[in-house]
Design an enzyme around this catalytic site. Structure first.
Site, PDB file in Angstrom:
ATOM      1  N   CYS A 382       7.572   0.804  -5.465  1.00  7.22           N
ATOM      2  CA  CYS A 382       8.232  -0.487  -5.237  1.00  7.22           C
ATOM      3  C   CYS A 382       8.357  -1.269  -6.552  1.00  7.22           C
ATOM      4  O   CYS A 382       9.182  -0.923  -7.372  1.00  7.22           O
ATOM      5  CB  CYS A 382       7.512  -1.255  -4.137  1.00  7.22           C
ATOM      6  SG  CYS A 382       8.610  -2.412  -3.322  1.00  7.22           S
ATOM      7  N   HIS A 508       7.396   2.413   0.203  1.00  7.34           N
ATOM      8  CA  HIS A 508       5.931   2.520   0.126  1.00  7.34           C
ATOM      9  C   HIS A 508       5.443   3.789   0.827  1.00  7.34           C
ATOM     10  O   HIS A 508       5.137   3.759   2.018  1.00  7.34           O
ATOM     11  CB  HIS A 508       5.278   1.298   0.779  1.00  7.34           C
ATOM     12  CG  HIS A 508       5.485   0.041   0.007  1.00  7.34           C
ATOM     13  ND1 HIS A 508       4.585  -0.390  -0.944  1.00  7.34           N
ATOM     14  CD2 HIS A 508       6.492  -0.857   0.028  1.00  7.34           C
ATOM     15  CE1 HIS A 508       5.044  -1.519  -1.470  1.00  7.34           C
ATOM     16  NE2 HIS A 508       6.189  -1.826  -0.903  1.00  7.34           N
ATOM     17  N   GLU A 510       2.677   5.122   0.659  1.00  6.89           N
ATOM     18  CA  GLU A 510       1.244   5.049   1.015  1.00  6.89           C
ATOM     19  C   GLU A 510       1.002   4.746   2.495  1.00  6.89           C
ATOM     20  O   GLU A 510      -0.074   5.014   3.012  1.00  6.89           O
ATOM     21  CB  GLU A 510       0.516   4.024   0.132  1.00  6.89           C
ATOM     22  CG  GLU A 510       0.844   2.552   0.369  1.00  6.89           C
ATOM     23  CD  GLU A 510       2.008   2.035  -0.473  1.00  6.89           C
ATOM     24  OE1 GLU A 510       2.883   2.841  -0.862  1.00  6.89           O
ATOM     25  OE2 GLU A 510       2.056   0.806  -0.720  1.00  6.89           O
TER      26      GLU A 510
HETATM   27  N1  GLN Z   1       8.644  -7.958  -5.773  1.00 11.70           N
HETATM   28  C1  GLN Z   1       9.488  -6.813  -5.631  1.00 11.70           C
HETATM   29  C2  GLN Z   1      10.576  -7.067  -4.602  1.00 11.70           C
HETATM   30  O1  GLN Z   1      10.464  -7.961  -3.778  1.00 11.70           O
HETATM   31  C3  GLN Z   1       8.685  -5.594  -5.271  1.00 11.70           C
HETATM   32  C4  GLN Z   1       8.031  -5.682  -3.928  1.00 11.70           C
HETATM   33  C5  GLN Z   1       6.903  -4.715  -3.733  1.00 11.70           C
HETATM   34  O2  GLN Z   1       6.378  -4.133  -4.671  1.00 11.70           O
HETATM   35  N2  GLN Z   1       6.459  -4.567  -2.496  1.00 11.70           N
HETATM   36  O3  GLN Z   1      11.566  -6.366  -4.574  1.00 11.70           O
END
Ligand code: GLN
Length: 534
Positions: A382, A508, A510
């Protein structure tokens, strides 16, 4: 007909109620029962999405896009069932719904009260979990500690559930602490007695008491708790500290906790199959080689902020027979570090997980740069993907001031930008791009090698995305865009060839890793890190 199990906690928080609930669920599932799990969090936030990870720990995201408490991660990892929006209920959710109904006129003429309106709403969430999942047994954990003001309405609702459903259909498990007092060198039951008194004060008599203790409780100790708390001695279970959490279900099984529970709920015992779980414990207990993975993030002050990431690394470690040692690196501190060779001296792989806001970003970019230049296996998740792309844009493509509008709203090269459909959104809560989205994987890439299929679904939680205007330029310089969302063209996976292992994803992974089935991206990352070790 669904039966209901409620797990409460007494004396102190952090006793491992979530693990207790998950362990019981695992045992019941291993006996062939369909189990569904739910958590009630008595705080006023509608969901944990707006809380700091440093306070609350990670936000776990379900496939259907619900931002939930990290305990749901334990549930999914233990019972290997996908949970959903019915699985995490907060005071905020309950009150929002009651107030919305009041404004709509659903209660016209009535005075809206905690009992019955709020408690009815809570009961409805319990029953909804049962009907929508069609489970034989729903296990609901109640966050917080008995005696907290916030949990009162929840406990009253649960008392009513037992009144409505009957004692043979509802089972209360109370987890408490039995401390060991040094000097007199004995275990003490008084805190347990007091917390059961607190529970009775709200009309709930526990059916089972699970005692967290540094050592096993002998029979006389169990008898004492049994007598004072009015719980049959067979229903007093100890939960001793273990070095590996997967041993906890086995510990409960040996004390027949699941059998007792089934017997009181008038359900047949059924044969149990724990072979996979026992195999897992055997693997975990016999890992010989250890490798160090550097986790670079801004929330390393609270390891729970990266709970699922760490679990996923470990799962892949089990698969590859290595123990994972995490080198926790504060990305803000890393900016000041001159000697990165020293920081990463024993590092075999670098991971940059998710995060929000501008603090610590330059340190993450520095870590990505180190991994890229020094051929260290890298996995970005992310925000980790976003910083990896920024690093490449700045240092390989020489795009000046390449950044994200999240960190620098006016930057002249917004490699990462707010998603178009986010531009009109004002509210922060529940408005990110959440849950499962499709991703198409390009053949011949590392991602394709990892997954072995071309269409995948992964869970998301972000507001910003890769800005496709820069795609051609980055591709020309060697970056491969190996995963794309077919509907929106949004970049889901990037990777670099001519590097032993450099891959990052917008989603994600995970949240989908399981102890017995590690996630493909973690699998290949640990495989590469193990190789780097040689
Ligand atoms: N802050 C970034 C976004 O909103 C990444 C979000 C995250 O890592 N969950 O796109």
């Amino acid at each position: 007909m669904t039966k209901y199990v409620f797990v409460t906690g007494g004396v102190v928080s952090g006793l491992g109620k979530g693990i207790t609930a998950s362990s019981l669920a695992l045992l019941l599932k291993s006996r062939g029962y369909k189990v569904f799990m739910q958590k009630f969090d008595p705080y006023v936030n509608v969901d944990p999405g707006t809380m700091s990870p440093l306070q609350h720990g990670e936000v776990f995201v379900t496939a259907d896009g619900c931002e939930t408490d990290l305990d749901l991660g334990h549930y999914e990892r233990f019972i290997d069932e996908e949970l959903n929006y019915t699985s995490n209920i907060t005071t905020g959710k309950i009150y929002s719904s009651v107030i919305e109904k009041e404004r709509r006129g659903d209660y016209l003429g009535g005075t809206v009260q905690i009992v019955p309106h709020v408690t009815n709403e809570i009961k409805q969430k319990v029953y909804e979990a049962g009907t929508s999942s069609n489970a034989d047994i729903v296990i609901t954990e109640i966050g917080g500690t008995i005696g907290d003001i916030e949990s009162l309405a929840f406990l009253e609702a649960l008392r009513q559930v037992q009144y409505e459903q009957g004692k043979e259909n509802v089972f209360f498990v109370h987890t408490t602490l039995v401390p060991f007092i040094y000097g007199s060198n004995e275990l003490k039951t008084k805190p347990t007695q007091h917390s059961v008194i607190e529970l009775r004060r709200v009309g709930i008599q526990p059916d089972m008491i699970v005692c967290r203790a540094p050592v096993s409780l002998d029979v006389s100790m169990k008898q004492k708790i049994s007598m004072f708390c009015d719980v049959s001695v067979d229903y007093v279970i100890d939960s001793v500290d273990v070095k590996n959490i997967y041993e906890i279900p086995i510990n409960y099984y040996k004390q027949k906790a699941d059998e007792r529970l089934l017997s009181q709920l008038q359900l047949p015992k059924r044969k149990i199959n724990l072979s996979n779980w026992l195999k897992l414990i055997d693997i975990v207990d016999n890992l010989t080689q250890e490798i160090e993975i550097a986790l670079v993030g801004k929330y390393v002050g609270l390891h729970d902020a990266y709970l699922s990431v760490v679990e996923s690394l470990r799962h892949a470690g089990y698969y590859h027979n290595v123990k994972i040692k995490i080198n926790w690196i504060d990305s803000e501190e890393l900016v000041k570090q001159q000697n990165l060779d020293k920081v990463f001296a024993n590092t075999k792989g670098i991971i940059v997980p998710g995060g929000f806001g501008s603090r610590g970003i330059e340190g993450m970019i520095k870590a990505v740069n180190y991994a890229r230049i020094n051929n260290i296996p890298f996995l970005g998740i992310c925000l980790g993907m976003q910083v990896a792309v920024i690093e490449f844009a700045r240092n390989v493509c020489h795009i000046d001031n390449a950044s994200s509008t999240e960190f620098d709203e006016l930057c002249n090269n917004p490699i990462i930008d707010l998603m178009t459909d986010q531009k009109s959104i004002i509210n922060k809560g529940g408005t990110l791009r959440l849950g499962n989205y499709e991703c198409h994987i390009k053949k011949g890439t590392l991602a394709y090698q990892d997954y072995g299929i071309s269409t995948i679904y992964e869970r998301h939680r972000h507001r910003y995305e890769f800005n496709n205007q820069y795609k051609a330029q980055l591709e020309k310089n060697g970056m491969i865009f190996s995963g794309i969302n077919p509907g929106s063209n949004l970049v889901e996976i990037i990777e670099l060839p001519n590097h032993p292992h450099f891959i990052a994803c917008q989603f994600h992974p995970e949240f989908k890793s399981r102890p017995n089935r590690c996630h493909p991206l973690f699998n290949s990352f640990i495989k590469a890190s193990k190789k780097h070790n040689k």
